[in-house]
Design an enzyme around this catalytic site. Structure first.
Site, PDB file in Angstrom:
ATOM      1  N   GLY A  72       0.823  -1.205   0.000  1.00 50.47           N
ATOM      2  CA  GLY A  72       0.000   0.000   0.000  1.00 50.47           C
ATOM      3  C   GLY A  72       0.859   1.258   0.000  1.00 50.47           C
ATOM      4  N   THR A  73       1.973   1.186   0.687  1.00 50.62           N
ATOM      5  CA  THR A  73       2.871   2.352   0.750  1.00 50.62           C
ATOM      6  C   THR A  73       3.320   2.742  -0.657  1.00 50.62           C
ATOM      7  OG1 THR A  73       3.615   1.703   2.944  1.00 50.62           O
ATOM      8  CG2 THR A  73       5.085   3.160   1.701  1.00 50.62           C
ATOM      9  N   GLN A 169      -7.472   0.840   4.754  1.00 51.60           N
ATOM     10  CA  GLN A 169      -8.147   0.307   5.943  1.00 51.60           C
ATOM     11  C   GLN A 169      -9.637   0.082   5.697  1.00 51.60           C
ATOM     12  OE1 GLN A 169      -7.008  -0.961   8.603  1.00 51.60           O
ATOM     13  NE2 GLN A 169      -4.888  -0.276   8.547  1.00 51.60           N
ATOM     14  N   SER A 189      -4.303  -2.405  -0.209  1.00 52.12           N
ATOM     15  CA  SER A 189      -3.223  -3.293   0.220  1.00 52.12           C
ATOM     16  C   SER A 189      -3.814  -4.649   0.591  1.00 52.12           C
ATOM     17  CB  SER A 189      -2.508  -2.672   1.420  1.00 52.12           C
ATOM     18  OG  SER A 189      -1.496  -3.539   1.871  1.00 52.12           O
ATOM     19  N   ALA A 190      -3.203  -5.726   0.071  1.00 52.90           N
ATOM     20  CA  ALA A 190      -3.794  -7.065   0.233  1.00 52.90           C
ATOM     21  C   ALA A 190      -3.789  -7.549   1.681  1.00 52.90           C
ATOM     22  CB  ALA A 190      -3.033  -8.058  -0.641  1.00 52.90           C
ATOM     23  N   HIS A 191      -2.727  -7.239   2.430  1.00 45.26           N
ATOM     24  CA  HIS A 191      -2.606  -7.882   3.742  1.00 45.26           C
ATOM     25  C   HIS A 191      -3.575  -7.336   4.782  1.00 45.26           C
ATOM     26  CE1 HIS A 191      -0.067  -4.970   6.184  1.00 45.26           C
ATOM     27  NE2 HIS A 191       0.155  -4.474   4.987  1.00 45.26           N
ATOM     28  N   CYS A 314       2.452   0.143  11.607  1.00 42.24           N
ATOM     29  CA  CYS A 314       3.118  -0.088  10.325  1.00 42.24           C
ATOM     30  C   CYS A 314       4.421   0.674  10.227  1.00 42.24           C
ATOM     31  CB  CYS A 314       2.223   0.342   9.174  1.00 42.24           C
ATOM     32  SG  CYS A 314       0.523   0.250   9.567  1.00 42.24           S
TER      33      CYS A 314
HETATM   34  N1  PLP Z   1      -2.345   3.412   4.502  1.00 40.49           N
HETATM   35  C1  PLP Z   1      -2.981   3.018   5.621  1.00 40.49           C
HETATM   36  C2  PLP Z   1      -4.217   3.741   6.034  1.00 40.49           C
HETATM   37  C3  PLP Z   1      -2.491   1.950   6.375  1.00 40.49           C
HETATM   38  O1  PLP Z   1      -3.134   1.587   7.485  1.00 40.49           O
HETATM   39  C4  PLP Z   1      -1.323   1.284   5.937  1.00 40.49           C
HETATM   40  C5  PLP Z   1      -0.748   0.189   6.745  1.00 40.49           C
HETATM   41  O2  PLP Z   1      -1.064   0.027   7.884  1.00 40.49           O
HETATM   42  C6  PLP Z   1      -0.703   1.711   4.762  1.00 40.49           C
HETATM   43  C7  PLP Z   1      -1.234   2.783   4.077  1.00 40.49           C
HETATM   44  C8  PLP Z   1       0.513   1.026   4.233  1.00 40.49           C
HETATM   45  O3  PLP Z   1       0.203  -0.213   3.648  1.00 40.49           O
HETATM   46  P1  PLP Z   1       1.327  -1.332   3.474  1.00 40.49           P
HETATM   47  O4  PLP Z   1       1.568  -1.928   4.825  1.00 40.49           O
HETATM   48  O5  PLP Z   1       0.753  -2.329   2.522  1.00 40.49           O
HETATM   49  O6  PLP Z   1       2.525  -0.658   2.923  1.00 40.49           O
END
Ligand code: PLP
Length: 377
Positions: A72-73, A169, A189-191, A314
């Protein structure tokens, strides 16, 4: 026999059985999706099926670009850097992956619940000239508070700005509908939905002109070069499909969350459940135990076999007081004593009752300690 009670689904939600099957199946395919032979075509089919599953799960138009990323990042980074805006406006309560994506982000003030203040946003948009990008999360990862995305998108579009939504989320917990929200880009984001770790996606309307993050190789429609993570992507597709079909099950999760909050509030008058009177995710509860640091609470819970976190988990394991709560105007007394409980598909009533009992024990021990300290003075 003691077992782990996992109440940290907003950090990552355990892999679902059907997803695991899909991941293993994909791992056993020998081909590279860019190869033209049969094995390559089989791998490519899995990637394309997943692209469609993810698109359908969020009701994005058929013409939308679905770009798979490593998380997701990366999806957020691509959104904020890929469209070359003159200005980027993001809410003060965004995830670190948005706030850290650029150094020139203008912070949109939020109200006491962390929601974008539309009046301020309008003033900010009116004050600038040039092409702006507005980036706002659909649901906050710490408090679960939902933003009024349709209103934000409508306002931003009136000023010719593009709208990016971090839906990471929200997916799987509330309905995420790209078309009804009226947005231009959406990160996933898949996880967070019982899919594999290390795979995400940016969905963008066909009219959004994105610039590639990785050029070489030409994969991802030229926007994200590099051989695709076929097994991760395939698992993501299945997880997205299940997330949509199992949304009704969130009612049960909400009932468990409400039970947890009701028990704690009835037991401790000085407990604070953050933003419990506005629209929130059905699985999230951010609770402050007055006078007890979040760190002490986390350690106590960990010893009791309970996994919870202090806000965002995270950011490489750090446990600092919540920036989200500070942006909402809450004092250190709350920000340093709040822990996040986030429920999901693995949880049953026993899990929640185990947490409630551990929380009450700690509360009583701390109350006795402060009584003894007062008596000793
Ligand atoms: N955006 C939000 C709102 C999140 O909660 C998170 C992870 O907790 C992310 C982005 C980042 O996602 P990823 O862990 O897949 O990089």
């Amino acid at each position: 026999m003691s077992h782990t009670v996992y109440l940290d689904h907003n950090a990552t939600s355990p892999l679902k059985a059907e997803v695991k099957k899909a991941v293993i199946y994909a791992m056993e395919i020998e081909g590279n999706p860019s190869s033209v032979h049969g094995a390559g075509r089989k791998a490519k089919r899995l990637v394309e099926d997943a692209r469609e599953q993810v698109r359908v799960a969020v009701n994005a138009p058929k013409s939308a670009q679905v770009i798979f990323t490593s998380c997701g990042t990366e999806a957020n980074t691509l959104a904020l850097n890929g469209v070359n805006p003159v200005r980027v406006l993001a809410s003060a309560t965004e995830h670190a992956s948005v706030l850290g994506a650029r150094s020139d982000i203008e912070s949109i003030p939020v109200d006491a619940f962390g929601r974008v203040d539309l009046g301020h946003l309008q003033t900010m948009l009116a004050a600038g000239d040039g092409h702006a990008l507005v980036s706002v999360m659909m649901a906050n990862n710490e408090t679960g508070v939902l933003q009024h995305i349709e209103d934000i998108a409508h306002l931003a579009h009136r000023f010719g700005a593009l709208v990016h939504v971090d839906g990471i989320q929200a997916l799987g917990k509330v309905n995420v509908d790209f078309l009804s929200l009226g947005i231009d880009m959406l990160s996933l984001s898949a996880h967070k939905i019982g899919g594999p770790l290390g795979v995400g996606a940016l969905i963008a309307s066909k009219d959004v002109k994105l610039q590639a993050s990785n050029r070489g190789g030409g994969q991802g429609g030229g926007l994200r070069g590099g051989t695709e993570n076929v097994s991760g992507i395939s698992g993501f597709g299945v997880a997205a499909e299940i997330a949509k079909s199992e949304l009704v099950g969130m009612q049960n999760v909400k009932a468990l969350r409400d039970h947890l909050e009701a028990e704690i509030k009835a037991f401790a008058e000085d407990a604070t459940v953050i933003a419990d009177d506005v629209e929130r995710l059905p699985n999230t509860s951010f609770i402050s135990m007055a006078g007890v640091s979040a760190e002490t609470q986390l350690m106590t819970m960990d010893l009791a076999g309970i996994c919870v976190s202090a806000g965002s988990a995270c950011s490489s394991g750090k446990s600092k007081s919540s920036l989200v709560l500070k942006a909402m105007g809450l004092g250190e007394d709350i920000a340093k004593t709040a822990i996040r409980v986030s429920l999901g598909h693995t949880n049953k009533k026993n899990d929640v009752d185990h947490f409630i009992s551990a929380w009450k024990d700690l509360y009583q021990r701390q109350a006795r300690k402060s009584q003894n300290n007062t008596a000793a003075v």
